[in-house]
Design an enzyme around this catalytic site. Structure first.
Site, PDB file in Angstrom:
ATOM      1  N   CYS A  83      59.120 128.534   5.993  1.00 16.26           N
ATOM      2  CA  CYS A  83      59.416 129.934   5.679  1.00 16.26           C
ATOM      3  C   CYS A  83      59.471 130.696   7.007  1.00 16.26           C
ATOM      4  O   CYS A  83      58.440 130.847   7.675  1.00 16.26           O
ATOM      5  CB  CYS A  83      58.323 130.489   4.773  1.00 16.26           C
ATOM      6  SG  CYS A  83      58.533 132.227   4.424  1.00 16.26           S
ATOM      7  N   CYS A 232      65.771 136.246   4.087  1.00 12.24           N
ATOM      8  CA  CYS A 232      65.139 134.916   4.126  1.00 12.24           C
ATOM      9  C   CYS A 232      65.331 134.400   5.546  1.00 12.24           C
ATOM     10  O   CYS A 232      66.460 134.231   6.008  1.00 12.24           O
ATOM     11  CB  CYS A 232      65.799 134.007   3.093  1.00 12.24           C
ATOM     12  SG  CYS A 232      65.253 132.296   3.223  1.00 12.24           S
TER      13      CYS A 232
HETATM   14  N1  LIG Z   1      62.359 130.088  -0.998  1.00  9.31           N
HETATM   15  C1  LIG Z   1      62.313 129.249   0.160  1.00  9.31           C
HETATM   16  C2  LIG Z   1      61.057 129.390   0.940  1.00  9.31           C
HETATM   17  C3  LIG Z   1      60.885 130.725   1.543  1.00  9.31           C
HETATM   18  C4  LIG Z   1      61.853 130.992   2.683  1.00  9.31           C
HETATM   19  C5  LIG Z   1      61.536 132.284   3.332  1.00  9.31           C
HETATM   20  N2  LIG Z   1      61.706 133.462   2.583  1.00  9.31           N
HETATM   21  C6  LIG Z   1      62.039 132.394   4.751  1.00  9.31           C
HETATM   22  O1  LIG Z   1      61.874 133.478   5.316  1.00  9.31           O
HETATM   23  O2  LIG Z   1      62.496 131.416   5.329  1.00  9.31           O
HETATM   24  C7  LIG Z   1      62.425 127.776  -0.253  1.00  9.31           C
HETATM   25  O3  LIG Z   1      61.995 127.414  -1.352  1.00  9.31           O
HETATM   26  O4  LIG Z   1      62.924 126.994   0.561  1.00  9.31           O
END
Ligand SMILES: N[C@@H](CCC[C@H](N)C(=O)O)C(=O)O
Length: 330
Positions: A83, A232
């Site tokens: 993350c 993200c």
């Molecule tokens: N939902 C993603 C994990 C979280 C990613 C995050 N928000 C970031 O900033 O990279 C997954 O399940 O891969």
């Protein structure tokens, strides 16, 4: 469920580019008894209908090899390999705890360097984290496809009109280059991708990237285990690499990545046949709180809350400036 059914926890509500998380310190605070409890806590505390609500939980744990270990759980209770926005928040937490500005944090697939860096805006706590390992091999997502690598190629069953690039960083991503952001079908396509277990057995983060100019892109993401989020970090890192592969951006140059929650910067390098990505951006604390969670009736009670109004106000201004800049280019 066996084990503790009522928990008293200290937490920090934080965000990177509006992608918001709950930090639970298992080194100095409450050690969560089991994986089952981490899953339940994620589902209960992240629920937007509850008193906290977030895009995930960052559990900070002891590490044998590194300064600390980060484990990230999505709102649906699934654990992610990585993350990017969350790692910046954990970097800030660990930097403040240790008093050292450069650390190594253990994550599921790699030990990653993090450091406090020059502020992107005056007063804004800014951190740079490594996003690794990066792979363009579809088997690493996994994605079932005939193309290896799968770069700007259709995934017709997912959407007959778009071309996607598949990569892991190391969590799974597909990125489509689009002419319009926010992309009208982003949620529909993102949800569909995560229902298509024949194509993406482990699910996938789906991003829509628009080029705004040289070294400037806008990225909107549907996150696996969450849904549409403000930003993200791993998706913006993956999209930056896609912009290098397909849209004329270059390695060794800073890329500004605008998103619905603000703006971050990335830097892509290519050495020894390997892409390496650095992600730079805010790590903002909204508040600290003491909470009671009942795993039985899934209730949450906030006992006390210490709101960080100065940081919240500063970030609102930063996000407004970023939105203005992005709008003028979109
Ligand atoms: N939902 C993603 C994990 C979280 C990613 C995050 N928000 C970031 O900033 O990279 C997954 O399940 O891969």
């Amino acid at each position: 469920m066996k084990g503790v059914e009522k928990m008293e926890l200290e937490m920090i509500k934080c965000h990177g580019s509006g992608n918001d998380f709950i930090i639970i310190d298992e080194i100095n605070g409450h050690v969560v008894d089991s994986e089952e409890e981490r899953v339940s806590l994620s589902q209960i505390l992240c629920d937007r209908n509850g008193p906290v609500g977030s895009d995930g939980i960052l559990f900070v744990q002891e590490s044998e090899a590194c300064d600390a270990r980060m484990r990230m759980f999505n709102t649906d209770g699934s654990e992610a390999e990585m993350c990017g926005n969350g790692l910046r928040c954990v970097a800030r937490y660990a930097v403040e705890k240790t008093g050292r500005t450069q650390l190594v944090i253990e994550t599921m697939k790699a030990n990653l360097s993090v450091r406090q860096t020059e502020e992107l805006y005056p007063g804004l706590a800014t951190f740079e984290v490594a996003i690794e390992p990066v792979s363009l091999n579809p088997a690493t997502l996994p994605l079932k496809t005939m193309d290896n690598p799968h770069i700007e190629a259709p995934i017709t069953d997912l959407d007959p009109t778009l071309a996607f690039t598949a990569l892991s960083v190391p969590n799974p991503h597909v990125v489509a280059t689009v002419n319009q952001v926010p992309y009208p079908d982003a949620e529909k396509i993102g949800r569909r991708a995560n229902e298509m277990k024949n194509l993406f057995p482990n699910g996938v983060n789906v991003s829509f990237m628009k080029t705004l100019g040289k070294n400037r892109i806008f990225v909107q993401t549907y996150e696996r285990g969450v849904g549409l989020t403000n930003a993200c970090g791993t998706a913006m890192s993956a999209s930056s690499l896609v912009s290098v592969l397909t849209s004329g951006n270059e390695t060794g140059e800073v890329i500004s990545v605008f998103n619905p929650g603000g703006m971050v910067q990335t830097l892509i390098d290519f050495e020894d046949d390997t892409y390496r990505i650095k992600l730079r951006g805010n790590a903002t604390y909204d508040y600290r709180a003491s909470i009671h969670v009942s795993l039985n009736d899934r209730s949450v009670k906030v006992d006390s809350q210490n709101v960080n109004e100065d940081e919240q106000r500063l970030y609102e201004k930063v996000a407004e400036d970023a939105a203005r800049l992005a709008e003028s280019a979109i």
